[in-house]
Design a protein around this motif. Structure first.
Motif, PDB file in Angstrom:
ATOM      1  N   ASP A   1      10.684  71.388 -65.783  1.00  0.00           N
ATOM      2  CA  ASP A   1      10.710  72.042 -64.477  1.00  0.00           C
ATOM      3  C   ASP A   1       9.680  71.446 -63.520  1.00  0.00           C
ATOM      4  OD1 ASP A   1      12.760  73.695 -65.291  1.00  0.00           O
ATOM      5  OD2 ASP A   1      11.458  75.415 -65.713  1.00  0.00           O
ATOM      6  N   TYR A   2       8.513  71.104 -64.035  1.00  0.00           N
ATOM      7  CA  TYR A   2       7.481  70.487 -63.188  1.00  0.00           C
ATOM      8  C   TYR A   2       8.002  69.186 -62.599  1.00  0.00           C
ATOM      9  CZ  TYR A   2       3.333  67.934 -61.787  1.00  0.00           C
ATOM     10  OH  TYR A   2       2.428  67.201 -61.066  1.00  0.00           O
ATOM     11  N   ALA A   3       8.558  68.336 -63.444  1.00  0.00           N
ATOM     12  CA  ALA A   3       9.071  67.041 -62.985  1.00  0.00           C
ATOM     13  C   ALA A   3      10.196  67.235 -61.969  1.00  0.00           C
ATOM     14  CB  ALA A   3       9.561  66.224 -64.177  1.00  0.00           C
ATOM     15  N   ALA A   4      11.066  68.190 -62.235  1.00  0.00           N
ATOM     16  CA  ALA A   4      12.161  68.461 -61.299  1.00  0.00           C
ATOM     17  C   ALA A   4      11.618  68.913 -59.944  1.00  0.00           C
ATOM     18  CB  ALA A   4      13.103  69.519 -61.874  1.00  0.00           C
ATOM     19  N   GLY A   5      10.559  69.718 -59.963  1.00  0.00           N
ATOM     20  CA  GLY A   5       9.947  70.165 -58.719  1.00  0.00           C
ATOM     21  C   GLY A   5       9.330  69.022 -57.940  1.00  0.00           C
ATOM     22  N   ILE A   6       8.663  68.101 -58.637  1.00  0.00           N
ATOM     23  CA  ILE A   6       8.062  66.939 -57.973  1.00  0.00           C
ATOM     24  C   ILE A   6       9.163  66.052 -57.396  1.00  0.00           C
ATOM     25  CG2 ILE A   6       6.712  64.828 -58.296  1.00  0.00           C
ATOM     26  CD1 ILE A   6       5.024  67.391 -58.248  1.00  0.00           C
TER      27      ILE A   6
ATOM     28  N   PRO B   1       2.447  60.796 -59.285  1.00  0.00           N
ATOM     29  CA  PRO B   1       3.539  61.163 -58.381  1.00  0.00           C
ATOM     30  C   PRO B   1       3.170  62.319 -57.446  1.00  0.00           C
ATOM     31  CG  PRO B   1       4.399  60.741 -60.561  1.00  0.00           C
ATOM     32  CD  PRO B   1       2.897  60.740 -60.686  1.00  0.00           C
ATOM     33  N   SER B   2       2.543  63.348 -57.995  1.00  0.00           N
ATOM     34  CA  SER B   2       2.143  64.502 -57.186  1.00  0.00           C
ATOM     35  C   SER B   2       1.033  64.139 -56.206  1.00  0.00           C
ATOM     36  CB  SER B   2       1.682  65.638 -58.106  1.00  0.00           C
ATOM     37  OG  SER B   2       1.202  66.728 -57.349  1.00  0.00           O
ATOM     38  N   LEU B   3       0.066  63.346 -56.670  1.00  0.00           N
ATOM     39  CA  LEU B   3      -1.041  62.965 -55.790  1.00  0.00           C
ATOM     40  C   LEU B   3      -0.539  62.160 -54.594  1.00  0.00           C
ATOM     41  CD1 LEU B   3      -3.664  62.025 -58.520  1.00  0.00           C
ATOM     42  CD2 LEU B   3      -3.679  64.075 -57.073  1.00  0.00           C
ATOM     43  N   HIS B   4       0.333  61.195 -54.843  1.00  0.00           N
ATOM     44  CA  HIS B   4       0.868  60.391 -53.736  1.00  0.00           C
ATOM     45  C   HIS B   4       1.807  61.210 -52.853  1.00  0.00           C
ATOM     46  CE1 HIS B   4      -1.018  56.635 -54.703  1.00  0.00           C
ATOM     47  NE2 HIS B   4      -0.636  56.742 -55.960  1.00  0.00           N
ATOM     48  N   LEU B   5       2.561  62.105 -53.444  1.00  0.00           N
ATOM     49  CA  LEU B   5       3.411  63.007 -52.671  1.00  0.00           C
ATOM     50  C   LEU B   5       2.569  63.826 -51.700  1.00  0.00           C
ATOM     51  CD1 LEU B   5       6.037  64.624 -52.081  1.00  0.00           C
ATOM     52  CD2 LEU B   5       5.416  66.050 -54.058  1.00  0.00           C
ATOM     53  N   ASN B   6       1.487  64.389 -52.189  1.00  0.00           N
ATOM     54  CA  ASN B   6       0.623  65.204 -51.334  1.00  0.00           C
ATOM     55  C   ASN B   6       0.014  64.372 -50.213  1.00  0.00           C
ATOM     56  OD1 ASN B   6       1.222  67.350 -52.948  1.00  0.00           O
ATOM     57  ND2 ASN B   6      -0.759  67.464 -53.925  1.00  0.00           N
ATOM     58  N   LEU B   7      -0.417  63.153 -50.532  1.00  0.00           N
ATOM     59  CA  LEU B   7      -0.967  62.284 -49.492  1.00  0.00           C
ATOM     60  C   LEU B   7       0.094  61.938 -48.456  1.00  0.00           C
ATOM     61  CD1 LEU B   7      -3.199  59.998 -51.704  1.00  0.00           C
ATOM     62  CD2 LEU B   7      -4.000  61.455 -49.822  1.00  0.00           C
ATOM     63  N   GLY B   8       1.308  61.701 -48.912  1.00  0.00           N
ATOM     64  CA  GLY B   8       2.394  61.428 -47.970  1.00  0.00           C
ATOM     65  C   GLY B   8       2.624  62.580 -47.017  1.00  0.00           C
TER      66      GLY B   8
ATOM     67  N   SER C   1      12.144  66.888 -56.477  1.00  0.00           N
ATOM     68  CA  SER C   1      12.723  67.590 -55.332  1.00  0.00           C
ATOM     69  C   SER C   1      11.805  67.496 -54.115  1.00  0.00           C
ATOM     70  CB  SER C   1      12.975  69.056 -55.703  1.00  0.00           C
ATOM     71  OG  SER C   1      13.455  69.775 -54.594  1.00  0.00           O
ATOM     72  N   ALA C   2      10.517  67.641 -54.329  1.00  0.00           N
ATOM     73  CA  ALA C   2       9.561  67.551 -53.223  1.00  0.00           C
ATOM     74  C   ALA C   2       9.512  66.138 -52.651  1.00  0.00           C
ATOM     75  CB  ALA C   2       8.176  67.999 -53.699  1.00  0.00           C
ATOM     76  N   VAL C   3       9.636  65.114 -53.501  1.00  0.00           N
ATOM     77  CA  VAL C   3       9.699  63.729 -53.021  1.00  0.00           C
ATOM     78  C   VAL C   3      10.934  63.555 -52.141  1.00  0.00           C
ATOM     79  CG1 VAL C   3      10.120  61.352 -53.780  1.00  0.00           C
ATOM     80  CG2 VAL C   3       8.299  62.691 -54.850  1.00  0.00           C
ATOM     81  N   ASP C   4      12.069  64.090 -52.587  1.00  0.00           N
ATOM     82  CA  ASP C   4      13.282  64.022 -51.770  1.00  0.00           C
ATOM     83  C   ASP C   4      13.104  64.746 -50.437  1.00  0.00           C
ATOM     84  OD1 ASP C   4      14.541  62.576 -53.776  1.00  0.00           O
ATOM     85  OD2 ASP C   4      15.640  64.317 -54.577  1.00  0.00           O
TER      86      ASP C   4
ATOM     87  N   ALA D   1       4.736  57.362 -54.647  1.00  0.00           N
ATOM     88  CA  ALA D   1       5.168  58.507 -55.464  1.00  0.00           C
ATOM     89  C   ALA D   1       6.470  58.177 -56.183  1.00  0.00           C
ATOM     90  CB  ALA D   1       5.335  59.749 -54.591  1.00  0.00           C
ATOM     91  N   ARG D   2       7.435  57.628 -55.444  1.00  0.00           N
ATOM     92  CA  ARG D   2       8.733  57.278 -56.056  1.00  0.00           C
ATOM     93  C   ARG D   2       8.549  56.277 -57.194  1.00  0.00           C
ATOM     94  NH1 ARG D   2      12.312  56.532 -50.602  1.00  0.00           N
ATOM     95  NH2 ARG D   2      13.280  58.595 -50.618  1.00  0.00           N
ATOM     96  N   ALA D   3       7.689  55.294 -56.984  1.00  0.00           N
ATOM     97  CA  ALA D   3       7.485  54.242 -57.978  1.00  0.00           C
ATOM     98  C   ALA D   3       6.888  54.776 -59.273  1.00  0.00           C
ATOM     99  CB  ALA D   3       6.587  53.146 -57.399  1.00  0.00           C
ATOM    100  N   ARG D   4       6.290  55.946 -59.211  1.00  0.00           N
ATOM    101  CA  ARG D   4       5.623  56.499 -60.398  1.00  0.00           C
ATOM    102  C   ARG D   4       6.352  57.698 -60.995  1.00  0.00           C
ATOM    103  NH1 ARG D   4      -0.790  55.589 -59.666  1.00  0.00           N
ATOM    104  NH2 ARG D   4      -0.669  53.351 -59.385  1.00  0.00           N
ATOM    105  N   LEU D   5       7.531  58.015 -60.479  1.00  0.00           N
ATOM    106  CA  LEU D   5       8.278  59.157 -61.002  1.00  0.00           C
ATOM    107  C   LEU D   5       8.648  58.989 -62.471  1.00  0.00           C
ATOM    108  CD1 LEU D   5      10.632  60.043 -58.017  1.00  0.00           C
ATOM    109  CD2 LEU D   5       8.705  61.396 -58.892  1.00  0.00           C
ATOM    110  N   ASP D   6       8.746  57.751 -62.939  1.00  0.00           N
ATOM    111  CA  ASP D   6       9.088  57.534 -64.345  1.00  0.00           C
ATOM    112  C   ASP D   6       8.005  58.030 -65.296  1.00  0.00           C
ATOM    113  OD1 ASP D   6       7.255  55.526 -63.667  1.00  0.00           O
ATOM    114  OD2 ASP D   6       8.157  54.083 -65.062  1.00  0.00           O
TER     115      ASP D   6
END
Length: 148
Positions: A131-136, A94-101, A138-141, A120-125
């Protein structure tokens, strides 16, 4: 057993967090020279992921984030868990794809940015409920909002 490379990566990360981006960049550059593009996948994913964060040029940032993704693709859960028992490689994506986006957005390639956002969204599960997951999440949003 202590992983000296991960300790050095963490030291570079602390430089960055402390406001010394140039120092972190230099630390990470030296580490990459010693690890190389064929080194331990855990070291490569961690280092490339953090190196991207200290790049001023969005094209260079993209290169490092692509290296991090490639390293994750060759990383096994067993290797990641040698470093920390809670790690699972699927949780990196999720973080890797978020950063690429975000990289593609900065470079004006909105189609690629949206594709990475969906990955990134598809891998959030794969993320937990911390807190880390919540931050990711939030960053995806946030990326979704910036992309309209």
């Amino acid at each position: 057993m202590t992983d000296d490379v991960m300790v050095a990566i963490d030291a570079g990360l602390r430089q960055h967090i402390g406001g010394d981006r140039a120092g972190a960049y230099a630390t990470f550059t030296e580490l990459w020279a010693s690890i190389g593009p064929d080194g331990d996948p855990l070291h490569r994913v961690a280092l490339a992921h953090h190196m991207a964060d200290v790049c001023d040029d969005p094209a260079e940032e993209l290169e490092w984030d692509l290296r991090a993704l490639a390293a994750a693709d060759s990383l096994t859960d067993s290797r990641a868990q040698e470093y920390h028992s809670s790690l699972a490689v699927r949780g990196f994506y999720p973080s890797l794809h978020l950063n690429l986006g975000e990289d593609y957005r900065k470079l004006g390639d909105l189609a690629a940015a949206r594709e990475q956002l969906e990955l990134a969204r598809a891998r959030l599960d794969a993320l937990g409920d911390d807190d880390y997951a919540a931050g990711i999440r939030s960053a995806v949003d946030g990326l979704a909002e910036r992309l309209g």
